[in-house]
Design a protein around this motif. Structure first.
Motif, PDB file in Angstrom:
ATOM      1  N   ILE A  19       0.879  -1.172   0.000  1.00  0.00           N
ATOM      2  CA  ILE A  19       0.000   0.000   0.000  1.00  0.00           C
ATOM      3  C   ILE A  19       0.917   1.222   0.000  1.00  0.00           C
ATOM      4  N   ILE A  20       0.713   2.123  -0.969  1.00  0.00           N
ATOM      5  CA  ILE A  20       1.574   3.301  -1.092  1.00  0.00           C
ATOM      6  C   ILE A  20       0.757   4.572  -0.869  1.00  0.00           C
ATOM      7  N   HIS A  21       1.240   5.416   0.024  1.00  0.00           N
ATOM      8  CA  HIS A  21       0.648   6.729   0.290  1.00  0.00           C
ATOM      9  C   HIS A  21       1.311   7.712  -0.666  1.00  0.00           C
ATOM     10  N   GLU A  22       0.565   8.183  -1.658  1.00  0.00           N
ATOM     11  CA  GLU A  22       1.092   9.109  -2.659  1.00  0.00           C
ATOM     12  C   GLU A  22       0.750  10.544  -2.282  1.00  0.00           C
ATOM     13  N   PRO A  23       1.484  11.510  -2.695  1.00  0.00           N
ATOM     14  CA  PRO A  23       2.635  11.454  -3.594  1.00  0.00           C
ATOM     15  C   PRO A  23       3.949  11.214  -2.856  1.00  0.00           C
ATOM     16  N   GLU A  24       3.919  11.019  -1.539  1.00  0.00           N
ATOM     17  CA  GLU A  24       5.149  10.896  -0.759  1.00  0.00           C
ATOM     18  C   GLU A  24       5.857   9.556  -0.927  1.00  0.00           C
ATOM     19  N   CYS A  25       5.146   8.557  -1.447  1.00  0.00           N
ATOM     20  CA  CYS A  25       5.683   7.204  -1.661  1.00  0.00           C
ATOM     21  C   CYS A  25       5.982   6.460  -0.361  1.00  0.00           C
ATOM     22  N   PHE A  26       5.256   6.775   0.730  1.00  0.00           N
ATOM     23  CA  PHE A  26       5.379   5.981   1.949  1.00  0.00           C
ATOM     24  C   PHE A  26       4.748   4.627   1.654  1.00  0.00           C
ATOM     25  N   THR A  27       5.337   3.535   2.142  1.00  0.00           N
ATOM     26  CA  THR A  27       4.801   2.209   1.847  1.00  0.00           C
ATOM     27  C   THR A  27       4.472   1.433   3.112  1.00  0.00           C
ATOM     28  N   PHE A  28       3.494   0.548   2.986  1.00  0.00           N
ATOM     29  CA  PHE A  28       3.094  -0.373   4.041  1.00  0.00           C
ATOM     30  C   PHE A  28       2.816  -1.710   3.376  1.00  0.00           C
ATOM     31  N   VAL A  36      -6.882  -3.350   5.457  1.00  0.00           N
ATOM     32  CA  VAL A  36      -6.711  -1.988   5.952  1.00  0.00           C
ATOM     33  C   VAL A  36      -8.033  -1.265   5.765  1.00  0.00           C
ATOM     34  N   LEU A  37      -8.255  -0.269   6.584  1.00  0.00           N
ATOM     35  CA  LEU A  37      -9.430   0.585   6.499  1.00  0.00           C
ATOM     36  C   LEU A  37      -8.958   1.948   6.019  1.00  0.00           C
ATOM     37  N   ILE A  38      -9.557   2.452   4.954  1.00  0.00           N
ATOM     38  CA  ILE A  38      -9.238   3.774   4.433  1.00  0.00           C
ATOM     39  C   ILE A  38     -10.334   4.719   4.890  1.00  0.00           C
ATOM     40  N   GLU A  39      -9.957   5.788   5.590  1.00  0.00           N
ATOM     41  CA  GLU A  39     -10.912   6.795   6.052  1.00  0.00           C
ATOM     42  C   GLU A  39     -10.602   8.122   5.378  1.00  0.00           C
ATOM     43  N   THR A  40     -11.642   8.796   4.911  1.00  0.00           N
ATOM     44  CA  THR A  40     -11.481  10.099   4.282  1.00  0.00           C
ATOM     45  C   THR A  40     -12.748  10.919   4.515  1.00  0.00           C
ATOM     46  N   LYS A  41     -12.660  12.199   4.268  1.00  0.00           N
ATOM     47  CA  LYS A  41     -13.850  13.055   4.342  1.00  0.00           C
ATOM     48  C   LYS A  41     -14.741  12.739   3.154  1.00  0.00           C
ATOM     49  N   ALA A  42     -16.042  12.783   3.359  1.00  0.00           N
ATOM     50  CA  ALA A  42     -16.995  12.458   2.297  1.00  0.00           C
ATOM     51  C   ALA A  42     -17.042  13.585   1.267  1.00  0.00           C
ATOM     52  N   VAL A  59       0.238  -3.948  -5.944  1.00  0.00           N
ATOM     53  CA  VAL A  59       0.586  -2.646  -5.386  1.00  0.00           C
ATOM     54  C   VAL A  59      -0.631  -1.733  -5.522  1.00  0.00           C
ATOM     55  N   VAL A  60      -1.075  -1.162  -4.393  1.00  0.00           N
ATOM     56  CA  VAL A  60      -2.188  -0.220  -4.389  1.00  0.00           C
ATOM     57  C   VAL A  60      -1.638   1.145  -4.010  1.00  0.00           C
ATOM     58  N   SER A  61      -1.692   2.096  -4.935  1.00  0.00           N
ATOM     59  CA  SER A  61      -1.272   3.467  -4.667  1.00  0.00           C
ATOM     60  C   SER A  61      -2.520   4.291  -4.396  1.00  0.00           C
ATOM     61  N   ILE A  62      -2.490   5.043  -3.302  1.00  0.00           N
ATOM     62  CA  ILE A  62      -3.633   5.870  -2.910  1.00  0.00           C
ATOM     63  C   ILE A  62      -3.237   7.324  -3.106  1.00  0.00           C
ATOM     64  N   LEU A  63      -3.955   8.000  -3.976  1.00  0.00           N
ATOM     65  CA  LEU A  63      -3.656   9.395  -4.278  1.00  0.00           C
ATOM     66  C   LEU A  63      -4.734  10.293  -3.692  1.00  0.00           C
ATOM     67  N   ASP A  64      -4.310  11.319  -2.998  1.00  0.00           N
ATOM     68  CA  ASP A  64      -5.199  12.297  -2.377  1.00  0.00           C
ATOM     69  C   ASP A  64      -5.687  13.244  -3.461  1.00  0.00           C
ATOM     70  N   GLU A  65      -6.914  13.039  -3.916  1.00  0.00           N
ATOM     71  CA  GLU A  65      -7.470  13.903  -4.962  1.00  0.00           C
ATOM     72  C   GLU A  65      -7.986  15.225  -4.387  1.00  0.00           C
ATOM     73  N   ASN A  66      -8.812  15.164  -3.339  1.00  0.00           N
ATOM     74  CA  ASN A  66      -9.426  16.380  -2.804  1.00  0.00           C
ATOM     75  C   ASN A  66      -9.447  16.456  -1.285  1.00  0.00           C
ATOM     76  N   SER A  67      -9.004  15.424  -0.593  1.00  0.00           N
ATOM     77  CA  SER A  67      -9.052  15.469   0.868  1.00  0.00           C
ATOM     78  C   SER A  67      -8.033  14.504   1.456  1.00  0.00           C
ATOM     79  N   PRO A  68      -7.537  14.819   2.638  1.00  0.00           N
ATOM     80  CA  PRO A  68      -6.605  13.910   3.304  1.00  0.00           C
ATOM     81  C   PRO A  68      -7.299  12.606   3.696  1.00  0.00           C
ATOM     82  N   TYR A  69      -6.514  11.569   3.913  1.00  0.00           N
ATOM     83  CA  TYR A  69      -7.074  10.270   4.281  1.00  0.00           C
ATOM     84  C   TYR A  69      -6.138   9.571   5.249  1.00  0.00           C
TER      85      TYR A  69
END
Length: 83
Positions: A19-28, A36-42, A59-69
């Motif tokens: 699981i990759i936190h983009e754009p920083e490329c942190f990995t888990f 894993v549970l993904i939480e974000t603002k609606a 590999v699942v990359s998660i990109l923050d389009e409009n809100s932090p998660y």
């Protein structure tokens, strides 16, 4: 105030899932048969998931389009130490 929304990603493959936190490329690395549970603002189009295979590993990359998660595994934010 935007309420939180959430969804789960279950690793039902036969290898760890990255699981990759983009754009920083942190990995888990998500173990087999764990989730894993993904939480974000609606919001409409709050995040984008990009799913690829790299050397046989999903590999699942998660990109923050409009809100932090947050990405939670066993109740802990797996990327908190990086942010």
């Amino acid at each position: 105030m935007n309420p939180k929304t959430s969804f789960k990603i279950l690793n039902s493959s036969d290898t760890e899932m990255e699981i990759i936190h983009e754009p920083e490329c942190f990995t888990f690395n998500l173990p087999i048969n764990q989730e894993v549970l993904i939480e974000t603002k609606a919001k409409l189009e709050a995040i984008q998931l990009r799913i690829t295979i790299d050397e046989g590993k999903i590999v699942v990359s998660i990109l923050d389009e409009n809100s932090p998660y947050n990405v939670l595994h066993n109740g802990e934010d797996v990327f908190e130490k990086y942010i």
